[in-house]
Design a protein around this motif. Sequence first.
Motif, PDB file in Angstrom:
ATOM      1  N   GLY A   1      39.725  39.433  35.897  1.00 16.39           N
ATOM      2  CA  GLY A   1      40.706  38.462  36.393  1.00 16.39           C
ATOM      3  C   GLY A   1      41.816  38.369  35.349  1.00 16.39           C
ATOM      4  O   GLY A   1      41.827  39.122  34.358  1.00 16.39           O
TER       5      GLY A   1
ATOM      6  N   VAL B   1      41.541  43.845  43.635  1.00 18.10           N
ATOM      7  CA  VAL B   1      41.776  42.397  43.533  1.00 18.10           C
ATOM      8  C   VAL B   1      41.721  41.791  44.940  1.00 18.10           C
ATOM      9  O   VAL B   1      42.450  42.250  45.824  1.00 18.10           O
TER      10      VAL B   1
ATOM     11  N   ASN C   1      46.714  44.938  34.354  1.00 20.55           N
ATOM     12  CA  ASN C   1      45.784  46.043  34.531  1.00 20.55           C
ATOM     13  C   ASN C   1      46.384  47.351  34.013  1.00 20.55           C
ATOM     14  O   ASN C   1      45.734  48.098  33.278  1.00 20.55           O
TER      15      ASN C   1
ATOM     16  N   LEU D   1      48.846  40.522  37.869  1.00 17.98           N
ATOM     17  CA  LEU D   1      47.538  41.137  37.588  1.00 17.98           C
ATOM     18  C   LEU D   1      47.661  42.665  37.526  1.00 17.98           C
ATOM     19  O   LEU D   1      47.024  43.314  36.692  1.00 17.98           O
TER      20      LEU D   1
ATOM     21  N   HIS E   1      49.354  38.266  42.080  1.00 11.30           N
ATOM     22  CA  HIS E   1      48.813  39.604  42.317  1.00 11.30           C
ATOM     23  C   HIS E   1      49.633  40.680  41.600  1.00 11.30           C
ATOM     24  O   HIS E   1      49.082  41.666  41.115  1.00 11.30           O
TER      25      HIS E   1
ATOM     26  N   GLU F   1      34.175  44.924  36.099  1.00 11.55           N
ATOM     27  CA  GLU F   1      34.614  44.091  37.224  1.00 11.55           C
ATOM     28  C   GLU F   1      33.827  44.491  38.458  1.00 11.55           C
ATOM     29  O   GLU F   1      33.768  45.662  38.805  1.00 11.55           O
TER      30      GLU F   1
END
Length: 524
Positions: free
Chosen positions: A23, A49, A127, A123, A120, A44
Amino acid sequence: MVNALSNEVPADNDYEVIIVGAGPVGLTLANLLGIHGVRVLVLEKELAVPDMPRAVSLDDESLRIWQQCGLIDAIMPFVAQGAEGDEVFTYRNRSGRAIFCLTQHGRPYGYARGNVFLYHRALEVLNSGIDRFAAVTVRYGWNVQSFLQLPDAVMLVARDRNGSLCELKTAYLVGCDGGRSVIRTGLQIAMLGSAYAESWLIADTRDSTLAGQPPREGVEVWCDARCPTASIPLPDGYRRWEFLLRHGQDPAACLDDACLMRLISQRKPQKDIKVLRRLVHTYKGSVAEHYRRERVFLAGDAAHLSPPFAGQGLATGLRDAANLSWKLTHVLSGKAPSELLDSYEEERRPHQVKMLRLARRMGMMMMPRMRLQEILVSCGLAIAGKFSWLRRWMEIRGENITPVYEGGKQKTKTGHFLIQPPVGNNGLLDDLLGMNYTIITFDRPAQELLNEEDYAEWQRCGTMFLCLRPGGNTSEAYQAFDRWLGGCQGRLLVVRPDRFVHEDRLLTGKKQWSSKRENERCAP
Ligand SMILES: Cc1cc2nc3c(=O)[nH]c(=O)nc-3n(C[C@H](O)[C@H](O)[C@H](O)COP(=O)(O)OP(=O)(O)OC[C@H]3O[C@@H](n4cnc5c(N)ncnc54)[C@H](O)[C@@H]3O)c2cc1C
């Protein structure tokens, strides 16, 4: 912890840190550790996601942490910062009349204090930031099952994406695995707090005619006991809607487009919008009894759950990551003894308890359940709105959200979060600071202020030295520090890697000693 370790599963490589959960908190921690060259594995359980509504608000400290990750330029296109004087928050009564407004005021830490962002997209940036580090690996589709603490390591069992059990070994384990954390459960740590009785209907909509544009309005909240509502415009035509469901309302019936559109148009008729994500969610307010047991830590939602009313759910998790990352790095590299890790819970937990109290208080204003409560809140805010000094006090965050560690010693800035004034051409102070300790002095270099032995020791620790001068590139920063410190002449600031002031000294003579806490000294 339930011991699923068996002799049949081969142990994977040794890692220095394994993070459970990719997350925002887990990925931020992985990026910060990656910068220091720590060998990290992130596990994860999901393959991608989940496309569900998550955080939309973000504070200035959070952006500063992502600046430290080296990702701020990539993230900013998905962030909307209010300009100075913009109306960022409007409180409306049930008939829609604005009764209280807050404007954007000040950027003490380099960014606007309240911001909205596209979760989103941020993220994705976090990543892809991991790709910069050869020593950091993220494995999606890996579900952590159990772990076992040994005196010098933690053994972990995870089910890989093919369903096979794998055994992994790490020096430290960090559970960033959200509200239902298996790591917290494994540690048998209780969450103290409770869930709200009511649920919120949450929807993300998009008006594609606004694609590529920043939001034109601020956050709006309707103080209406019949249906408390929030509208949060986001960049790129997105908007978050939140409606409090009343007792007896069927959540499932509210999730369809027709019901959502009806609720939205009651507040703000919109053309051309599409509902992209929807969720019925019950917020919780709770804090883990402990954030650590031996070699295992909790961070983010695994350690605390907060309703979003103060916009601090994610921000507090990012502060955990910033706080823990440099402490783990220093201990792993032998620069500090392992006792330094005790300060993680000591510093982070009390602050989270404070933030939870604040969120609950703000929730009472944002979700009146009875007409009387609605009238009292509306009248109170309408009166408060008439006093500009009161509004200004709230705008500069009279309710002090930024943590102060070490109890914030009186008359010094020890324990305070360092300001981040502009430097040079469009730069910010942190661009000049490293990822280690920094000693900031004013007009006179640290070498002139510290005795030779101390200076050499700080140097050996990899400390960076920065001297701000009243002229040239750093003059704006110098003036800002002069105001903040109430005079910066002769001051020496020892700044921790997470930008908190470790020590604020006024040096009156020549070549003086600047002491450090024993547990934060470099290893001899
Ligand atoms: C509807 C909603 C609105 C919100 N709005 C706001 C807001 O406006 N502002 C704000 O600050 N906060 C808000 N929040 C809270 C914010 O989204 C969270 O605080 C934040 O996402 C927490 O991040 P995290 O990384 O700690 O946990 P998470 O985002 O929950 O990530 C945990 C990760 O761990 C993974 N995981 C779990 N178990 C395992 C396992 N066994 N093995 C491997 N992986 C595992 C999960 O799949 C997940 O990816 C909101 C939350 C919700 C639900």
